[in-house]
Scaffold this motif. Structure first.
Motif, PDB file in Angstrom:
ATOM      1  N   SER A  23      31.845  41.782  29.093  1.00  0.00           N
ATOM      2  CA  SER A  23      33.152  42.411  28.940  1.00  0.00           C
ATOM      3  C   SER A  23      33.062  43.880  29.315  1.00  0.00           C
ATOM      4  CB  SER A  23      33.634  42.265  27.505  1.00  0.00           C
ATOM      5  OG  SER A  23      34.812  42.998  27.323  1.00  0.00           O
ATOM      6  N   LYS A  24      34.019  44.305  30.120  1.00  0.00           N
ATOM      7  CA  LYS A  24      34.055  45.721  30.484  1.00  0.00           C
ATOM      8  C   LYS A  24      34.556  46.550  29.314  1.00  0.00           C
ATOM      9  CE  LYS A  24      34.660  44.702  35.287  1.00  0.00           C
ATOM     10  NZ  LYS A  24      35.555  44.443  36.348  1.00  0.00           N
ATOM     11  N   ASN A  25      35.454  45.964  28.535  1.00  0.00           N
ATOM     12  CA  ASN A  25      36.001  46.658  27.380  1.00  0.00           C
ATOM     13  C   ASN A  25      35.575  45.886  26.128  1.00  0.00           C
ATOM     14  OD1 ASN A  25      37.428  47.988  25.470  1.00  0.00           O
ATOM     15  ND2 ASN A  25      39.407  47.839  26.496  1.00  0.00           N
ATOM     16  N   SER A  26      34.516  46.357  25.481  1.00  0.00           N
ATOM     17  CA  SER A  26      33.950  45.617  24.349  1.00  0.00           C
ATOM     18  C   SER A  26      34.906  45.555  23.161  1.00  0.00           C
ATOM     19  CB  SER A  26      32.612  46.206  23.933  1.00  0.00           C
ATOM     20  OG  SER A  26      32.773  47.545  23.518  1.00  0.00           O
ATOM     21  N   ILE A  27      35.737  46.563  22.968  1.00  0.00           N
ATOM     22  CA  ILE A  27      36.682  46.545  21.851  1.00  0.00           C
ATOM     23  C   ILE A  27      37.730  45.458  22.073  1.00  0.00           C
ATOM     24  CG2 ILE A  27      38.464  47.876  20.649  1.00  0.00           C
ATOM     25  CD1 ILE A  27      36.744  50.362  21.198  1.00  0.00           C
ATOM     26  N   LYS A  32      39.737  39.935  20.849  1.00  0.00           N
ATOM     27  CA  LYS A  32      40.056  38.563  21.259  1.00  0.00           C
ATOM     28  C   LYS A  32      39.184  37.558  20.519  1.00  0.00           C
ATOM     29  CE  LYS A  32      41.732  39.435  25.943  1.00  0.00           C
ATOM     30  NZ  LYS A  32      41.457  39.226  27.365  1.00  0.00           N
ATOM     31  N   THR A  33      37.907  37.871  20.380  1.00  0.00           N
ATOM     32  CA  THR A  33      36.982  36.964  19.687  1.00  0.00           C
ATOM     33  C   THR A  33      37.397  36.785  18.225  1.00  0.00           C
ATOM     34  OG1 THR A  33      35.202  37.713  21.139  1.00  0.00           O
ATOM     35  CG2 THR A  33      34.564  36.559  19.128  1.00  0.00           C
ATOM     36  N   VAL A  34      37.758  37.882  17.562  1.00  0.00           N
ATOM     37  CA  VAL A  34      38.184  37.796  16.168  1.00  0.00           C
ATOM     38  C   VAL A  34      39.448  36.961  16.040  1.00  0.00           C
ATOM     39  CG1 VAL A  34      39.091  39.151  14.228  1.00  0.00           C
ATOM     40  CG2 VAL A  34      37.038  39.896  15.419  1.00  0.00           C
ATOM     41  N   ARG A  35      40.413  37.159  16.943  1.00  0.00           N
ATOM     42  CA  ARG A  35      41.653  36.378  16.895  1.00  0.00           C
ATOM     43  C   ARG A  35      41.376  34.890  17.111  1.00  0.00           C
ATOM     44  NH1 ARG A  35      43.980  41.071  19.410  1.00  0.00           N
ATOM     45  NH2 ARG A  35      43.497  40.232  21.462  1.00  0.00           N
ATOM     46  N   VAL A  37      38.535  33.224  16.516  1.00  0.00           N
ATOM     47  CA  VAL A  37      37.825  32.694  15.345  1.00  0.00           C
ATOM     48  C   VAL A  37      38.793  32.516  14.174  1.00  0.00           C
ATOM     49  CG1 VAL A  37      36.066  33.231  13.607  1.00  0.00           C
ATOM     50  CG2 VAL A  37      35.565  33.528  16.024  1.00  0.00           C
ATOM     51  N   CYS A  38      39.660  33.483  13.948  1.00  0.00           N
ATOM     52  CA  CYS A  38      40.645  33.359  12.864  1.00  0.00           C
ATOM     53  C   CYS A  38      41.584  32.171  13.107  1.00  0.00           C
ATOM     54  CB  CYS A  38      41.446  34.641  12.717  1.00  0.00           C
ATOM     55  SG  CYS A  38      40.501  36.000  12.004  1.00  0.00           S
ATOM     56  N   PHE A  39      42.020  32.010  14.336  1.00  0.00           N
ATOM     57  CA  PHE A  39      42.876  30.878  14.686  1.00  0.00           C
ATOM     58  C   PHE A  39      42.169  29.547  14.409  1.00  0.00           C
ATOM     59  CE2 PHE A  39      44.385  27.790  17.865  1.00  0.00           C
ATOM     60  CZ  PHE A  39      45.722  27.708  17.477  1.00  0.00           C
ATOM     61  N   MET A  40      40.889  29.457  14.790  1.00  0.00           N
ATOM     62  CA  MET A  40      40.125  28.225  14.559  1.00  0.00           C
ATOM     63  C   MET A  40      39.955  27.962  13.059  1.00  0.00           C
ATOM     64  SD  MET A  40      37.348  28.580  17.668  1.00  0.00           S
ATOM     65  CE  MET A  40      36.203  27.484  16.910  1.00  0.00           C
ATOM     66  N   VAL A  41      39.734  28.996  12.275  1.00  0.00           N
ATOM     67  CA  VAL A  41      39.587  28.839  10.820  1.00  0.00           C
ATOM     68  C   VAL A  41      40.892  28.336  10.208  1.00  0.00           C
ATOM     69  CG1 VAL A  41      39.284  30.123   8.668  1.00  0.00           C
ATOM     70  CG2 VAL A  41      37.698  30.466  10.552  1.00  0.00           C
ATOM     71  N   VAL A  42      42.023  28.907  10.644  1.00  0.00           N
ATOM     72  CA  VAL A  42      43.324  28.473  10.124  1.00  0.00           C
ATOM     73  C   VAL A  42      43.590  27.014  10.493  1.00  0.00           C
ATOM     74  CG1 VAL A  42      45.820  28.793  10.360  1.00  0.00           C
ATOM     75  CG2 VAL A  42      44.338  30.766  10.005  1.00  0.00           C
ATOM     76  N   ILE A  43      43.326  26.639  11.734  1.00  0.00           N
ATOM     77  CA  ILE A  43      43.535  25.246  12.168  1.00  0.00           C
ATOM     78  C   ILE A  43      42.634  24.303  11.383  1.00  0.00           C
ATOM     79  CG2 ILE A  43      43.253  23.645  14.111  1.00  0.00           C
ATOM     80  CD1 ILE A  43      45.756  25.373  14.257  1.00  0.00           C
ATOM     81  N   PHE A  44      41.378  24.657  11.208  1.00  0.00           N
ATOM     82  CA  PHE A  44      40.462  23.812  10.447  1.00  0.00           C
ATOM     83  C   PHE A  44      40.943  23.639   9.005  1.00  0.00           C
ATOM     84  CE2 PHE A  44      36.840  23.376   7.583  1.00  0.00           C
ATOM     85  CZ  PHE A  44      36.327  22.180   8.036  1.00  0.00           C
ATOM     86  N   ASN A  45      41.365  24.716   8.382  1.00  0.00           N
ATOM     87  CA  ASN A  45      41.858  24.634   7.006  1.00  0.00           C
ATOM     88  C   ASN A  45      43.118  23.777   6.910  1.00  0.00           C
ATOM     89  OD1 ASN A  45      39.859  26.087   5.705  1.00  0.00           O
ATOM     90  ND2 ASN A  45      40.851  28.039   6.104  1.00  0.00           N
ATOM     91  N   LEU A  46      44.023  23.918   7.873  1.00  0.00           N
ATOM     92  CA  LEU A  46      45.221  23.074   7.868  1.00  0.00           C
ATOM     93  C   LEU A  46      44.859  21.600   8.012  1.00  0.00           C
ATOM     94  CD1 LEU A  46      47.727  25.201   9.981  1.00  0.00           C
ATOM     95  CD2 LEU A  46      47.811  24.728   7.521  1.00  0.00           C
ATOM     96  N   LEU A  47      43.907  21.297   8.878  1.00  0.00           N
ATOM     97  CA  LEU A  47      43.471  19.907   9.038  1.00  0.00           C
ATOM     98  C   LEU A  47      42.788  19.388   7.775  1.00  0.00           C
ATOM     99  CD1 LEU A  47      42.124  19.908  12.700  1.00  0.00           C
ATOM    100  CD2 LEU A  47      44.178  18.771  11.826  1.00  0.00           C
ATOM    101  N   ALA A  48      41.951  20.224   7.173  1.00  0.00           N
ATOM    102  CA  ALA A  48      41.239  19.795   5.967  1.00  0.00           C
ATOM    103  C   ALA A  48      42.190  19.577   4.801  1.00  0.00           C
ATOM    104  CB  ALA A  48      40.174  20.826   5.602  1.00  0.00           C
ATOM    105  N   VAL A  49      43.191  20.433   4.658  1.00  0.00           N
ATOM    106  CA  VAL A  49      44.131  20.313   3.545  1.00  0.00           C
ATOM    107  C   VAL A  49      45.175  19.235   3.830  1.00  0.00           C
ATOM    108  CG1 VAL A  49      45.946  21.540   2.289  1.00  0.00           C
ATOM    109  CG2 VAL A  49      43.795  22.678   2.782  1.00  0.00           C
ATOM    110  N   GLY A  50      45.530  19.066   5.097  1.00  0.00           N
ATOM    111  CA  GLY A  50      46.599  18.137   5.449  1.00  0.00           C
ATOM    112  C   GLY A  50      46.190  16.685   5.567  1.00  0.00           C
ATOM    113  N   THR A  51      44.910  16.400   5.607  1.00  0.00           N
ATOM    114  CA  THR A  51      44.473  15.008   5.723  1.00  0.00           C
ATOM    115  C   THR A  51      44.446  14.355   4.349  1.00  0.00           C
ATOM    116  OG1 THR A  51      42.165  15.678   5.565  1.00  0.00           O
ATOM    117  CG2 THR A  51      43.079  15.435   7.782  1.00  0.00           C
ATOM    118  N   PRO A  52      44.581  13.029   4.302  1.00  0.00           N
ATOM    119  CA  PRO A  52      44.582  12.345   3.003  1.00  0.00           C
ATOM    120  C   PRO A  52      43.206  12.218   2.368  1.00  0.00           C
ATOM    121  CG  PRO A  52      44.850  10.768   4.771  1.00  0.00           C
ATOM    122  CD  PRO A  52      44.880  12.129   5.405  1.00  0.00           C
ATOM    123  N   ILE A  53      42.160  12.563   3.065  1.00  0.00           N
ATOM    124  CA  ILE A  53      40.809  12.436   2.518  1.00  0.00           C
ATOM    125  C   ILE A  53      40.572  13.588   1.552  1.00  0.00           C
ATOM    126  CG2 ILE A  53      38.359  12.418   3.064  1.00  0.00           C
ATOM    127  CD1 ILE A  53      39.150  11.376   5.848  1.00  0.00           C
TER     128      ILE A  53
END
Length: 160
Positions: A23-27, A32-35, A37-53
């Protein structure tokens, strides 16, 4: 323990050089990386909470209930057999709670009947849903019946 801070510094330096290389611009790259990862965590939590298991907070309840019996059987020289169970899932809990492992895993009824045919002391841990198919195949005594398993033996043991 003293190695962990040094490994963390080495890992951070390595990641820093990777970010600068790709990356030319590390910041901006970090943002982007933080966003992502946060998106993946939210999706995983929604799947874990939303499933009947639902994962129970009480894990390995039967193995804890069977542990005193397994310890007595092991102390009295019984060969401990697991019927159609995988070695790791049964023995991790069994070793932790009773200091004994079901070191012989049997995958079919004929082998289980053959194991119980001689006069040596044996005990078998059988899943409750598979117990009806083996119930009348060999002489046994029910030691303990739990929610998921049945523990049977071919000899008496003093559990007092």
């Amino acid at each position: 323990m003293p190695a962990f801070p040094a490994l963390a510094i080495m890992g951070a330096v390595g990641i820093h050089f990777l970010i600068e290389k790709f990356s030319k611009n590390s910041i901006q790259f970090f943002g982007k990386t933080v966003r992502i990862v946060c998106f993946m965590v939210v999706i995983f939590n929604l799947l874990a909470v939303g499933t009947p298991i639902r994962l129970s907070m009480q894990r390995e309840v039967d193995m804890r209930e069977f542990s005193p019996y397994t310890r007595v059987l092991g102390d009295n020289g019984f060969k401990l057999i697991a019927y159609r169970l995988d070695f790791i899932s049964v023995n991790n809990a069994s070793l932790f709670y009773s200091d004994y492992a079901y070191d012989h895993v049997v995958s079919n009824v004929e082998k289980l009947v053959q194991e119980f045919s001689d006069s040596a002391p044996k005990a078998a841990l059988i899943p409750l849903d598979l117990f009806p198919e083996v119930r009348n195949r060999f002489i046994h005594k029910i030691v303990k019946e739990g929610n998921d398993f049945v523990l049977v033996s071919n000899h008496e043991a003093d559990f007092s």
